[in-house]
Motif scaffolding. Structure first.
Motif, mmCIF file in Angstrom:
data_model
loop_
_atom_site.group_PDB
_atom_site.id
_atom_site.type_symbol
_atom_site.label_atom_id
_atom_site.label_comp_id
_atom_site.label_asym_id
_atom_site.label_seq_id
_atom_site.Cartn_x
_atom_site.Cartn_y
_atom_site.Cartn_z
ATOM 1 N N ILE A 109 -88.469 -60.489 -29.095
ATOM 2 C CA ILE A 109 -87.386 -61.464 -29.260
ATOM 3 C C ILE A 109 -86.331 -60.832 -30.161
ATOM 4 N N ALA A 112 -81.043 -63.538 -32.806
ATOM 5 C CA ALA A 112 -80.523 -64.609 -31.964
ATOM 6 C C ALA A 112 -79.006 -64.677 -31.927
ATOM 7 N N ASP A 116 -76.808 -62.109 -37.592
ATOM 8 C CA ASP A 116 -78.171 -62.219 -38.106
ATOM 9 C C ASP A 116 -78.532 -60.961 -38.882
ATOM 10 N N TYR A 134 -95.189 -72.656 -30.058
ATOM 11 C CA TYR A 134 -93.921 -72.665 -30.776
ATOM 12 C C TYR A 134 -93.923 -71.533 -31.797
ATOM 13 N N HIS A 154 -80.395 -68.069 -41.526
ATOM 14 C CA HIS A 154 -80.622 -68.829 -40.301
ATOM 15 C C HIS A 154 -82.120 -69.076 -40.141
ATOM 16 N N TYR A 156 -84.841 -70.495 -36.736
ATOM 17 C CA TYR A 156 -84.888 -70.794 -35.307
ATOM 18 C C TYR A 156 -86.283 -71.249 -34.906
ATOM 19 N N TYR A 158 -88.539 -71.235 -31.323
ATOM 20 C CA TYR A 158 -88.659 -70.815 -29.938
ATOM 21 C C TYR A 158 -89.895 -71.486 -29.325
ATOM 22 N N ARG A 159 -89.869 -71.622 -28.001
ATOM 23 C CA ARG A 159 -90.970 -72.265 -27.291
ATOM 24 C C ARG A 159 -91.305 -71.465 -26.035
ATOM 25 N N TRP A 168 -89.665 -66.686 -23.988
ATOM 26 C CA TRP A 168 -89.484 -67.552 -25.144
ATOM 27 C C TRP A 168 -88.067 -68.107 -25.146
ATOM 28 N N GLU A 169 -87.983 -69.424 -25.216
ATOM 29 C CA GLU A 169 -86.707 -70.139 -25.164
ATOM 30 C C GLU A 169 -86.379 -70.691 -26.552
ATOM 31 N N GLN A 170 -85.152 -70.423 -27.004
ATOM 32 C CA GLN A 170 -84.728 -70.990 -28.282
ATOM 33 C C GLN A 170 -84.406 -72.472 -28.092
ATOM 34 N N SER A 173 -81.840 -74.268 -33.791
ATOM 35 C CA SER A 173 -81.312 -73.289 -34.751
ATOM 36 C C SER A 173 -80.595 -74.033 -35.865
#
Length: 204
Positions: A109, A112, A116, A134, A154, A156, A158-159, A168-170, A173
């Motif tokens: 990953i 993002a 960052d 998660y 930051h 985040y 992810y799932r 993996w989907e954010q 945030s």
């Protein structure tokens, strides 16, 4: 009250001093980010009849030096997340699956967002349901060279689903309203009656 059995000492392996640690069942995961001239490594340790044994090691080569692989570690179920906050100047997180043949890399990953810094400084993997996982990632905007905050921090979430834990989907945030800050210096995720609860440190 909660009672604890007498502790069993876990000595450093191969002279490597870990700075990150996590435990899942009988497995202890040790992150040693300063090993290998800053490339880092992760040691996978099991306790067998009261004796700690080094079962395997993970490494991750990068064009960026030092990438600090193993700066943060977190395992839940068979999924292991390893932070590498020095990779490519902004950081990344690697996800592995523990199998009968060892750990298999599932995904990397990347940082993002533009800006960052130290993405992967902190991680927490949570898999309360075998069909969904998660992963919380902190990116506190801290210089790995000086230890000082240099930009807004930051965090985040992810799932991923068991149909493909390589994807993996954010889904969340948050950026600190202060700059510089240390939002994301530490992260934790758990599930309560009302749903998921995330805790994020921001000591600045």
């Amino acid at each position: 009250s909660v009672g604890y059995d007498t502790a069993t000492a876990l000595d450093a392996f191969d002279g490597q001093i870990p700075s990150a640690i996590d435990i899942w069942n009988s497995r202890v995961v040790l992150g040693v980010p300063h090993a290998n001239n800053g490339y880092g490594l992760v040691q996978l340790v099991d306790n067998q009849n009261g004796t700690w044994n080094l079962e395997a090691e993970l490494t991750e080569q990068s064009v960026s030096l030092p990438n600090m692989f193993g700066f943060s570690v977190s395992q839940s179920g068979d999924l292991l997340a390893v932070g590498s906050p020095g990779s490519n100047g902004s950081g990344e997180v690697h996800v592995y699956d523990e199998t009968d043949k060892g750990y298999v890399k599932l995904a990397t990953i990347p940082a993002a967002a533009n800006g960052d810094i130290a993405f992967g400084y902190s991680v927490d993997m949570y898999q309360g349901d075998p069909d969904i996982a998660y992963l919380v990632i902190g990116s506190p905007g801290v210089s790995l060279a000086s230890g000082q905050p240099t930009s807004s921090g930051h965090c985040y979430i992810y799932r991923a689903f068991s149909t493909d834990f390589s994807q993996w989907e954010q889904i969340f945030s948050r950026t600190s309203i202060e700059s510089p800050s240390l939002l994301g210096i530490d992260v934790a995720l758990d599930e309560m009656d009302g749903g998921l609860v995330m805790a994020v440190g921001e000591p600045s």
